[in-house]
Enzyme design. Structure first.
Site, short mmCIF file in Angstrom:
data_model
loop_
_atom_site.label_atom_id
_atom_site.label_comp_id
_atom_site.label_asym_id
_atom_site.label_seq_id
_atom_site.Cartn_x
_atom_site.Cartn_y
_atom_site.Cartn_z
N TYR A 100 -10.83 -34.56 15.86
CA TYR A 100 -11.04 -33.93 17.16
C TYR A 100 -10.03 -32.80 17.36
CZ TYR A 100 -14.14 -37.88 17.63
OH TYR A 100 -15.15 -38.78 17.41
N GLN A 130 -6.53 -42.78 26.86
CA GLN A 130 -6.57 -41.89 25.70
C GLN A 130 -7.30 -40.61 26.10
OE1 GLN A 130 -9.25 -41.94 22.13
NE2 GLN A 130 -7.43 -42.74 21.11
N GLY A 162 -9.13 -52.98 16.47
CA GLY A 162 -10.30 -52.31 17.02
C GLY A 162 -11.50 -53.24 17.10
#
Length: 414
Positions: A188, A105, A334
């Site tokens: 982001y 990522q 997650g």
């Protein structure tokens, strides 16, 4: 033991471009801050990924910084140096040995860096963002006084940042990653260009939906240039408010509908859609920041070529039902992967998820030596399984390892 009927839809192999994934239980990117003493992947990082590669169908690395930038996440690994590439190569080799697949990522923080962070200072560069608008909320707890976000410097030429993404992809390929995921979520850089509340530019990089989508789409094209379109994915969180993101509902749907449709036309391998989760939506100025709506139902029908991967607080049963209904090809988990290194195997055979998370050790100890970073990272126990099932798993793991190596050999010969 037999595969439970409830989980069965998650344990059908899936073709991701030229890669065969052994199941549809995927590991989402998880920032863990264990690359001490600097930002180079180390032995404890290797052990962490190797544990989870024994059962995961696809692993997305933790967010990998593409350039020396200050961050509220100390000891997050990068991929701009030869040492970092070598560190990641050890990890990707170990993941492949266990029969799994791993994407990198690629991550740039944009305006949520801090000019006083050590790496930001060392870079000699300001904190860059589309516009000089600071994010609200947040504290840099590793800096004296715990300062909040500051107004960034608007980047004059965003192609400079696109160059960084392309070089990071080149480095990721050298490090043995099977592909790369563009981090387009959680406030982001890519999302900062998409969102009109953080992008007030009046040039070709801002204003209209087309212009605000330009940066992310060009970033995808840069990654395709390096890896090929069938090795590229993107993570998006249209409803999330993390890091002070969020447009009005109508504008959100218009923006993401356009962006997702255009990304899909590029022929990338997958688009990961994160559901709205109230627990991750911050309260800013007295109200929730995000834009709640049904992410899969709103944007899923727009995706014609790429796999739809779902993300966001799924239980095993819900994930299986989502795949069975055809709403997603696979599901990212997650937090369950943090506390259960054998998560996919537990779901497969109906084992309970009974390891409780220790939030005090979630992000490690700032500046503590590597040997002290194991707690809450690689010491969560796996479940007990019958010996016959262990042998069966080992056979399947070896099969997919050999299949992966053969595919890699064919690709390299071509």
């Amino acid at each position: 033991m037999q595969i439970t009927s409830v989980s069965a839809p998650l344990f059908q192999p899936i073709q991701l471009g030229s890669l065969t994934l052994r199941n549809r239980v995927f590991m989402s990117a998880l920032t863990r801050n264990r690359s001490v003493p600097t930002n180079v992947p180390n032995d404890v990082n290797l052990e962490y990924y190797q544990q989870r590669a024994k059962s995961a169908g696809l692993i997305i690395s933790e967010g990998i910084l593409i350039t020396p930038q200050g961050t509220e996440w100390p000891h997050a690994p990068g991929i701009w140096s030869r040492e970092q590439i070598a560190g990641w190569k050890r990890i990707t080799d170990s993941v492949h040995t266990e029969g799994s697949v791993i994407y990198a990522q690629l991550w740039h923080l944009g305006r949520v860096s801090h000019p006083e962070a050590p790496e930001q200072i060392a870079s000699g560069q300001p904190v860059y963002s589309p516009s000089p608008i600071s994010a609200r909320g947040g504290k840099f707890r590793f800096l004296p006084g715990e300062p909040g976000y500051v107004a960034p410097t608007a980047i004059d030429d965003p192609t400079v940042l696109l160059d960084l993404f392309e070089q990071a992809a080149i480095n990721a390929k050298q490090a043995g990653f099977d592909g790369v995921e563009l981090h387009g979520a959680n406030g982001y850089l890519v999302q900062q260009f998409l969102d009109s509340t953080s992008n007030e530019r009046t040039d070709v990089w801002g204003g209209s939906v087309t212009n605000r989508s330009r940066f992310g789409l060009l970033a995808l094209q840069r990654l395709i240039k390096v890896f090929g379109k069938d090795r590229i994915g993107i993570k998006l969180n249209p409803g999330g408010g993390y890091n002070d993101m969020g447009m009005p509902l109508e504008e959100t749907i218009e923006t993401y509908s356009y962006f997702i449709s255009e990304a899909d036309k590029l022929g990338i391998a997958y688009i990961s859609l994160v559901r709205y989760l109230d627990m991750f939506d911050p309260v800013i100025d007295g109200r929730k920041r995000g834009t709640p709506h049904d992410i899969l139902d709103t944007y899923g029908p727009l995706i014609k070529k790429a796999h739809i991967f779902a993300n966001g607080g799924f239980t095993g049963e819900e994930a299986a039902a989502t795949v069975k209904a055809g709403k997603a090809s696979g599901v990212f988990f997650g937090i369950p992967w943090i506390t259960h290194p054998d998560l996919a195997k537990r779901l497969q055979f109906g084992k309970s998820l009974d390891n409780e998370i220790d939030f005090l050790t979630l992000y490690g100890k700032n500046y503590a030596p590597e040997e002290e970073q194991r707690s809450g990272y690689v010491d969560y126990p796996a479940a007990k399984y019958e010996q016959t099932q262990i042998k069966r798993r080992s056979f399947i793991s070896r099969f997919f390892t050999l299949l992966h190596r053969n595919r890699q050999r064919v690709v390299s010969q071509n």
